[in-house]
Design a protein around this motif. Structure first.
Motif, PDB file in Angstrom:
ATOM      1  N   SER A 628       0.802  -1.225   0.000  1.00  0.00           N
ATOM      2  CA  SER A 628       0.000   0.000   0.000  1.00  0.00           C
ATOM      3  C   SER A 628       0.835   1.277   0.000  1.00  0.00           C
ATOM      4  CB  SER A 628      -0.929   0.007   1.218  1.00  0.00           C
ATOM      5  OG  SER A 628      -0.171  -0.081   2.421  1.00  0.00           O
ATOM      6  N   LYS A 629       2.122   1.208   0.296  1.00  0.00           N
ATOM      7  CA  LYS A 629       2.932   2.420   0.396  1.00  0.00           C
ATOM      8  C   LYS A 629       3.744   2.711  -0.862  1.00  0.00           C
ATOM      9  CE  LYS A 629       3.369   2.079   5.434  1.00  0.00           C
ATOM     10  NZ  LYS A 629       4.313   2.028   6.578  1.00  0.00           N
ATOM     11  N   LEU A 630       3.513   1.959  -1.903  1.00  0.00           N
ATOM     12  CA  LEU A 630       4.229   2.212  -3.152  1.00  0.00           C
ATOM     13  C   LEU A 630       3.609   3.401  -3.862  1.00  0.00           C
ATOM     14  CD1 LEU A 630       4.795  -1.420  -4.496  1.00  0.00           C
ATOM     15  CD2 LEU A 630       6.529   0.124  -3.570  1.00  0.00           C
ATOM     16  N   CYS A 631       4.418   4.096  -4.651  1.00  0.00           N
ATOM     17  CA  CYS A 631       3.943   5.269  -5.383  1.00  0.00           C
ATOM     18  C   CYS A 631       4.622   5.341  -6.733  1.00  0.00           C
ATOM     19  CB  CYS A 631       4.229   6.547  -4.597  1.00  0.00           C
ATOM     20  SG  CYS A 631       5.989   6.845  -4.288  1.00  0.00           S
ATOM     21  N   GLY A 632       4.129   6.218  -7.574  1.00  0.00           N
ATOM     22  CA  GLY A 632       4.754   6.461  -8.871  1.00  0.00           C
ATOM     23  C   GLY A 632       4.529   5.317  -9.837  1.00  0.00           C
ATOM     24  N   GLY A 633       5.547   5.009 -10.648  1.00  0.00           N
ATOM     25  CA  GLY A 633       5.426   3.955 -11.638  1.00  0.00           C
ATOM     26  C   GLY A 633       4.721   4.435 -12.884  1.00  0.00           C
ATOM     27  N   ILE A 634       4.463   3.510 -13.812  1.00  0.00           N
ATOM     28  CA  ILE A 634       3.790   3.873 -15.056  1.00  0.00           C
ATOM     29  C   ILE A 634       2.334   4.232 -14.776  1.00  0.00           C
ATOM     30  CG2 ILE A 634       5.317   2.440 -16.473  1.00  0.00           C
ATOM     31  CD1 ILE A 634       3.158   0.322 -16.532  1.00  0.00           C
ATOM     32  N   THR A 635       1.745   4.980 -15.684  1.00  0.00           N
ATOM     33  CA  THR A 635       0.392   5.513 -15.482  1.00  0.00           C
ATOM     34  C   THR A 635      -0.633   4.414 -15.263  1.00  0.00           C
ATOM     35  OG1 THR A 635       0.986   7.362 -16.908  1.00  0.00           O
ATOM     36  CG2 THR A 635      -1.353   7.019 -16.491  1.00  0.00           C
ATOM     37  N   LYS A 636      -0.482   3.284 -15.947  1.00  0.00           N
ATOM     38  CA  LYS A 636      -1.475   2.222 -15.890  1.00  0.00           C
ATOM     39  C   LYS A 636      -1.640   1.649 -14.492  1.00  0.00           C
ATOM     40  CE  LYS A 636      -3.029  -1.724 -18.633  1.00  0.00           C
ATOM     41  NZ  LYS A 636      -2.736  -2.596 -19.774  1.00  0.00           N
ATOM     42  N   LEU A 637      -0.656   1.815 -13.631  1.00  0.00           N
ATOM     43  CA  LEU A 637      -0.756   1.296 -12.266  1.00  0.00           C
ATOM     44  C   LEU A 637      -1.709   2.115 -11.409  1.00  0.00           C
ATOM     45  CD1 LEU A 637       3.005   0.521 -11.499  1.00  0.00           C
ATOM     46  CD2 LEU A 637       1.231  -1.079 -12.233  1.00  0.00           C
ATOM     47  N   LYS A 638      -1.916   3.390 -11.781  1.00  0.00           N
ATOM     48  CA  LYS A 638      -2.808   4.294 -11.044  1.00  0.00           C
ATOM     49  C   LYS A 638      -2.415   4.417  -9.571  1.00  0.00           C
ATOM     50  CE  LYS A 638      -6.696   3.352 -14.133  1.00  0.00           C
ATOM     51  NZ  LYS A 638      -8.100   2.895 -14.259  1.00  0.00           N
ATOM     52  N   LEU A 639      -1.096   4.457  -9.343  1.00  0.00           N
ATOM     53  CA  LEU A 639      -0.610   4.672  -7.986  1.00  0.00           C
ATOM     54  C   LEU A 639      -0.539   6.173  -7.701  1.00  0.00           C
ATOM     55  CD1 LEU A 639       2.331   2.091  -7.839  1.00  0.00           C
ATOM     56  CD2 LEU A 639       0.071   1.875  -6.786  1.00  0.00           C
ATOM     57  N   PRO A 640      -0.588   6.572  -6.419  1.00  0.00           N
ATOM     58  CA  PRO A 640      -0.449   8.006  -6.098  1.00  0.00           C
ATOM     59  C   PRO A 640       0.959   8.482  -6.461  1.00  0.00           C
ATOM     60  CG  PRO A 640      -0.352   6.677  -4.106  1.00  0.00           C
ATOM     61  CD  PRO A 640      -0.762   5.749  -5.206  1.00  0.00           C
ATOM     62  N   PRO A 641       1.081   9.757  -6.809  1.00  0.00           N
ATOM     63  CA  PRO A 641       2.417  10.288  -7.098  1.00  0.00           C
ATOM     64  C   PRO A 641       3.267  10.288  -5.836  1.00  0.00           C
ATOM     65  CG  PRO A 641       0.809  12.059  -7.028  1.00  0.00           C
ATOM     66  CD  PRO A 641       0.024  10.781  -6.966  1.00  0.00           C
ATOM     67  N   CYS A 642       4.540  10.165  -6.033  1.00  0.00           N
ATOM     68  CA  CYS A 642       5.445  10.175  -4.885  1.00  0.00           C
ATOM     69  C   CYS A 642       5.550  11.589  -4.340  1.00  0.00           C
ATOM     70  CB  CYS A 642       6.825   9.666  -5.290  1.00  0.00           C
ATOM     71  SG  CYS A 642       6.802   7.921  -5.772  1.00  0.00           S
ATOM     72  N   PRO A 643       5.615  11.770  -2.993  1.00  0.00           N
ATOM     73  CA  PRO A 643       5.676  13.118  -2.398  1.00  0.00           C
ATOM     74  C   PRO A 643       6.979  13.818  -2.748  1.00  0.00           C
ATOM     75  CG  PRO A 643       6.074  11.429  -0.735  1.00  0.00           C
ATOM     76  CD  PRO A 643       5.646  10.703  -1.978  1.00  0.00           C
ATOM     77  N   ALA A 644       6.905  15.191  -2.718  1.00  0.00           N
ATOM     78  CA  ALA A 644       8.119  15.978  -2.947  1.00  0.00           C
ATOM     79  C   ALA A 644       9.130  15.655  -1.866  1.00  0.00           C
ATOM     80  CB  ALA A 644       7.786  17.470  -2.934  1.00  0.00           C
ATOM     81  N   LYS A 645      10.383  15.870  -2.182  1.00  0.00           N
ATOM     82  CA  LYS A 645      11.427  15.429  -1.276  1.00  0.00           C
ATOM     83  C   LYS A 645      11.820  16.468  -0.242  1.00  0.00           C
ATOM     84  CE  LYS A 645      13.247  12.045  -4.474  1.00  0.00           C
ATOM     85  NZ  LYS A 645      14.415  11.479  -5.130  1.00  0.00           N
ATOM     86  N   GLY A 646      11.007  17.545  -0.040  1.00  0.00           N
ATOM     87  CA  GLY A 646      11.331  18.525   1.004  1.00  0.00           C
ATOM     88  C   GLY A 646      10.479  19.760   0.890  1.00  0.00           C
ATOM     89  N   THR A 647      10.153  20.468   2.043  1.00  0.00           N
ATOM     90  CA  THR A 647       9.382  21.707   2.024  1.00  0.00           C
ATOM     91  C   THR A 647      10.286  22.857   1.628  1.00  0.00           C
ATOM     92  OG1 THR A 647       9.885  22.193   4.320  1.00  0.00           O
ATOM     93  CG2 THR A 647       7.969  20.795   3.903  1.00  0.00           C
ATOM     94  N   LYS A 648       9.641  24.061   1.444  1.00  0.00           N
ATOM     95  CA  LYS A 648      10.410  25.244   1.055  1.00  0.00           C
ATOM     96  C   LYS A 648      11.428  25.599   2.128  1.00  0.00           C
ATOM     97  CE  LYS A 648       9.782  30.031  -0.423  1.00  0.00           C
ATOM     98  NZ  LYS A 648       8.788  31.093  -0.703  1.00  0.00           N
ATOM     99  N   HIS A 649      11.000  25.519   3.424  1.00  0.00           N
ATOM    100  CA  HIS A 649      11.924  25.836   4.506  1.00  0.00           C
ATOM    101  C   HIS A 649      13.099  24.861   4.524  1.00  0.00           C
ATOM    102  CE1 HIS A 649      13.385  27.021   8.461  1.00  0.00           C
ATOM    103  NE2 HIS A 649      13.333  25.730   8.829  1.00  0.00           N
ATOM    104  N   GLU A 650      12.757  23.565   4.318  1.00  0.00           N
ATOM    105  CA  GLU A 650      13.802  22.540   4.326  1.00  0.00           C
ATOM    106  C   GLU A 650      14.773  22.750   3.168  1.00  0.00           C
ATOM    107  OE1 GLU A 650      11.277  19.189   4.167  1.00  0.00           O
ATOM    108  OE2 GLU A 650      11.448  18.746   6.303  1.00  0.00           O
ATOM    109  N   LYS A 651      14.211  23.131   1.991  1.00  0.00           N
ATOM    110  CA  LYS A 651      15.083  23.351   0.841  1.00  0.00           C
ATOM    111  C   LYS A 651      16.033  24.506   1.104  1.00  0.00           C
ATOM    112  CE  LYS A 651      11.851  21.541  -2.605  1.00  0.00           C
ATOM    113  NZ  LYS A 651      11.015  21.862  -3.771  1.00  0.00           N
TER     114      LYS A 651
END
Length: 1021
Positions: A628-651
């Motif tokens: 259940s925690k997988l994300c991304g992949g090809i469109t046909k999988l219909k998985l949620p997009p992977c989260p950004a790797k950091g907030t503006k403050h963190e960046k």
């Protein structure tokens, strides 16, 4: 499931010794009786010699003016007329045509040219040899139609045209040869039927037309041949019933009619009317009805093969066949699953010569009788599988100590395996799968030192796997799946280095961890330990099993991450890790395994991004369900997009942190640069210690070490030589093992660059089918001369060159490679080249593929060697002055044609060399053979010969057993119906790789796919 192509031997032909009588009334000529001779015969002999383009044994050297032609080798003359009566040149590998002037030998009685390489048509002029009694042209390459003029030779007694490329129909005029006793026309490409006029050959004793592409009915006129003792019509397209008149020929000793489409039933009285019949084989037809009851009186029968038909009913008593050595009843509908089905076995205990017995794939029922242990001590193969047989395994069955094959799979046998099974000291295949056997696997099975296939799957065995199984060091196939075995998997199993085909321990109750010892199975192709209770991490050492193409670990309790070492399994086709407790992300490297066809990681606890390349491009080829925690992949999988790797403050914070790190790095580099500059200034006048920075990561050995390990580079330790040096067998003081030491001849131009090229190529590559470099030496010898050497693993079985073309003095004792072994070698080389071309960080072009550069280890695994002129693909495209290491781009015959026109080396060039190499492996002919001249080459030679003339180009040592007709004539018979198709497929691959145009050559990616299909179709059952 049978693990190998080890099935019941199909004897399409039977071994028979036939005496070939020649007339004894001819005499060696007395040259003193006549000094002039006959000029017509003399001139005809000179014409015959002119037509010979190759005489490897020099048999025609005596054909000169210093000797009277009647004294020439192979010539016999009549003493009175000094005319040629015998032209006898068999087996000298003469290459040429048969000149029409042979028709001028009007006194000729014998023409024997069998086992040579004559081609072209049989001259019609032979029809003028009216005194000829024997014509032997067996095993040549003659083509065209059967010369009708031969039917004028009314004195012919023996006519042998077997093993050529003759086409067209067998002429009806053949019936005019009333004195003919032996007629062998098999292994040609005739069409049509056997002419009815065959019935006119009233003197005929032997008749063979096997493997000739004939069709239709066997004419009833065959029954007119009252003297017939031998008939072979194997592997044609005959149909209908066997002619009823055939069963009235009381002199018949051999009937061989395998692999046709004959139907109907056999006459119940046939063994009464054929009292002399010794060999009866009708394997692979559509015959039905009961086995003739008259077989109970067939006391002289030695071979009975009724396999793969539709015979029904009970088997009559066969006990009177005192001399029988083979009985094959497999693949019928015999028996009716009753308690009386196996009663016929008891009389067979009287057959003391019985060697092979098979009743598998029928409907036999009843209990396995204990008197089975009283079978002949000569018994080597026993096939009882795929029936309905009940009962326990006889306790004393181990008394049959001569058994090589015991196949009892897919019955209803119960009880335990008797400890006496450990007495099978010669057994190679033991198959008991698909029964109801229980108890422990006996430790005594560890005594079976010759065993290469053990299948105990689908039973009810309990307890632990006995560690003694590790003593079976020739095992290639081990299947213990679908039992109730418990405990941990013993490490002794992982020490069986010979395990190459399959280790299947699935669907048991094994627990504990999977040991790192699994990495010792370097050559295993299929590993299945699914459906157990194994836990802990999946060991990273499994990535050392570089030959794996199928890996099944599903249905266990493995935890931790998926090891990244799986990326190194570049030949992996199917991987199942589903239904475990794995966590972490899916390794991105899995998408780089180009041959991966199926991946299942479903029902784990994986997270992170799903890769999108390779196998992950097609959703039908992989499964990730239940994570259940997988994300991304090809469109046909219909998985949620992977989260950004950091907030503006963190960046922002990370950016400042990055700046600080960069400042520190720059400061460090400035200090380091200053230090190196000062160091360099101090040492600028000193000569560097080594000119080989590319191999610094290899631990070097001293000259003294290598000198001592080879007894001073003694000639007795010399095992080979090449363009740039010599190879010695030796030992290293630091390691207690034999190694191969390649000493460079630095006086040879290009040797130094060859040394560097080989080091560059080998320093960062690792593959089971590449020779492994152990260390190197760059030093000076005892004379102060520069010395360079490379140290490799020693290959006890030498090079492929030595297997394909053994030296003349050792040819008689040489070992040969069968088709399966050659296929494995081809696959090994292909795997290595695929790795070099597509899987290395920088693609490597070998540039010199040939048999002498393919080394064979103890397990007959091939290793590509000699990278002395190899090239990194990144170096291609610059000027020739920069890239040329030696001025040589391969070896004549193996190098592609474009290299001769100064083209750059390329991947396509390696493919050409690979194609030629495969053609040589299959044909046994070098591309530089003397027969290839005047525009002919090995590629065209094969291309023009398949599919119709396949057996003329295949190396004879590939093929199964041969059938001896007489002292000189041999008939090769394919005992496996898949052999032809597998050979054609392999030849096709080789031809596609070795076409002249580089752009049209097959890639190694496609070669690997084709080889895998061939393997699954023809080499695994």
């Amino acid at each position: 499931m049978k693990p190998f192509s080890v099935t019941f031997p199909v004897f399409w032909f039977i071994y028979i010794d036939l005496l070939l009588f020649f007339a004894s009334a001819w005499f060696v000529p007395n040259t003193s009786a006549s000094t002039l001779g006959n000029e017509t015969d003399h001139l005809a002999l000179l014409k015959f010699k002119e037509s010979i383009s190759k005489d490897p044994y020099g048999v025609l050297n005596s054909w000169n003016s210093s000797n009277h032609f009647c004294n020439w080798d192979g010539i016999t003359c009549s003493p009175m007329h000094q005319r040629v009566t015998k032209l006898n040149l068999p087996g000298y590998q003469l290459h040429g045509t048969i000149t029409p002037q042979v028709g001028n030998f009007t006194f000729l009685k014998l023409l024997d040219l069998h086992n040579n390489s004559f081609y072209g048509k049989i001259p019609q002029e032979l029809g003028g040899l009216l005194q000829m009694k024997a014509l032997y042209l067996t095993n040549n390459s003659l083509d065209g139609e059967f010369p009708i003029s031969l039917t004028n030779c009314s004195q012919l007694i023996h006519l042998y045209l077997y093993g050529n490329n003759l086409s067209g129909k067998i002429p009806a005029e053949i019936g005019s040869l009333r004195k003919l006793e032996m007629l062998f026309l098999g292994k040609n490409n005739f069409d049509g039927q056997i002419p009815q006029s065959i019935g006119n050959l009233s003197s005929l004793v032997y008749f063979s037309v096997g493997f000739s592409n004939l069709e239709g009915y066997i004419p009833q006129e065959i029954g007119l041949l009252r003297n017939l003792t031998f008939i072979s019509v194997d592997a044609n397209k005959f149909y209908g019933m066997l002619p009823s008149t055939l069963f009235n020929l009381s002199y018949l000793t051999v009937i061989s009619a395998t692999s046709n489409q004959f139907n109907g039933s056999l006459p119940p009285t046939m063994f009464h009317t054929l009292p002399n019949l010794k060999f009866f084989s009708v394997y692979g037809n559509q015959l039905s009805g009961p086995i003739p009851i008259s077989i109970t009186n067939a006391s002289v029968l030695q071979l009975l093969d009724l396999g793969e038909n539709s015979f029904v009913g009970q088997v009559p008593s066969l006990g009177k066949m005192q001399d029988v050595w083979l009985i094959n009843l497999e693949g019928n509908n015999l028996g009716d699953n009753s308690t009386e089905d196996l009663d016929f076995l008891k009389p067979l205990t009287n057959c003391s010569k019985l060697s092979t017995f098979g009743i598998d794939n029928n409907n036999f029922g009843g209990r396995l009788p204990n008197f089975l242990v009283n079978f002949s001590s000569q018994l080597t193969e026993l096939y009882l599988g795929n029936n309905q047989i009940l009962g326990k395994l006889p306790t004393d069955l181990g008394n049959l100590t001569g058994l090589i094959v015991l196949s009892m799979e897919s019955n209803h046998l119960d009880g335990v395996i008797p400890p006496a099974f450990g007495n099978f000291q010669k057994i190679q295949l033991l198959d008991l799968n698909g029964n109801k056997l229980s108890g422990d696997i006996p430790a005594s099975l560890g005594n079976l030192s010759q065993l290469f296939s053990l299948d105990l799957s689908q039973n009810m065995f309990q307890g632990n796997i006995p560690p003694t199984i590790g003593n079976c060091q020739k095992l290639q196939f081990l299947d213990l799946s679908q039992n109730n075995l418990v405990g941990s998997i013993p490490s002794e199993i992982f020490s069986i280095s010979s395990l190459t085909n399959l280790l299947n321990l699935s669907q048991n109750l094994f627990s504990g961890n999977l040991s790192d010892e699994v990495g010792r199975l370097k050559n295993i192709e299929q590993l299945d330990i699914s459906g157990n209770h194994l836990s802990g991490d999946i060991p990273g050492a499994i990535g050392e099993c570089l030959s794996l193409d199928h890996l099944y670990l599903q249905g266990n309790s493995f935890s931790g991450i998926i090891p990244s070492s799986l990326d190194s399994l570049k030949g992996l086709q199917r991987l199942d890790l589903s239904r475990n407790n794995l966590s972490g992300s899916i390794p991105e490297g899995l998408q780089n395994i180009t041959v991966l066809e199926y991946l299942n990681v479903s029902f784990n606890m994986l997270d992170g991004e799903v890769p999108t390349e390779g196998v992950f491009q097609n959703s039908s080829r992989f499964s990730i369900t239940g994570n259940s925690k997988l994300c991304g992949g090809i469109t046909k999988l219909k998985l949620p997009p992977c989260p950004a790797k950091g907030t503006k403050h963190e960046k922002h914070y990370n950016f400042k942190k990055l700046i600080a790190v960069l400042v520190c790095v720059v400061a460090f580099l400035l200090i380091l640069s200053l230090s190196l500059t000062l160091c360099w200034m101090r040492k600028r006048n000193k000569k560097p210690f080594s000119d080989l920075p590319t191999i610094d990561q290899l631990v070097k050995v001293s000259y003294q070490n290598l000198h001592n390990g080879t007894d001073g580079f003694s000639a007795k330790n010399l095992i080979g030589s090449g363009n740039f040096g010599f190879v010695f067998k030796g030992t290293l003081e630091s390691e207690n093992k034999v190694v191969a030491i390649k000493v460079l001849n630095l006086q040879k131009k290009g040797a130094h660059k060859s040394f560097i090229a080989e080091c560059n190529a080998l320093r960062n590559i690792r593959h089971r089918n590449l020779v492994k470099i152990l260390t190197c030496c760059s030093s000076t010898d005892y004379k102060g001369q520069t010395f360079k050497a490379l140290v490799f693993e020693y290959m006890a079985n030498g090079s492929l060159e030595q297997w394909l073309h053994p030296a003349a003095e050792t040819a008689q004792q040489s070992r040969t490679l069968n088709l399966a072994q050659r296929f494995n070698i081809i696959t090994d080389v292909a795997s290595a080249i695929h790795y070099l071309h597509y899987e290395c960080e920088q693609a490597i072009i070998h540039c010199d593929l040939k048999p002498s550069n393919i080394l064979i280890d103890d397990c007959l695994v091939a290793h590509v060697s000699d990278f002395g002129i190899a090239r990194l693909l990144s170096s291609i495209g610059v000027s020739s002055e920069q890239t040329s290491t030696t001025g040589i781009k391969g070896t004549i015959g193996y190098a592609p044609p474009e290299y001769g026109m100064s083209s750059e080396v390329s991947i396509e060039g390696d493919m050409y060399s690979f194609g030629i190499l495969v053609l040589e492996i299959l044909s046994g002919k070098r591309p530089t053979d003397e027969m290839f001249k005047d525009g002919q080459n090995l590629h065209n030679y094969v291309k023009n010969s398949i599919p119709d003339h396949l057996l003329q180009i295949v190396d004879p040592t590939i093929l199964p057993e041969e059938f001896e007709l007489d002292g000189d004539n041999e008939i090769m018979i394919l005992t496996d119906p898949n052999v032809k198709e597998s050979l054609l497929s392999l030849f096709s691959i080789a031809l596609a790789c070795s076409v002249e145009s580089p752009n049209q050559r097959m890639s190694m990616v496609d070669v690997i796919k084709e080889l895998n299909e061939i393997k699954s179709s023809f080499f695994v059952v």
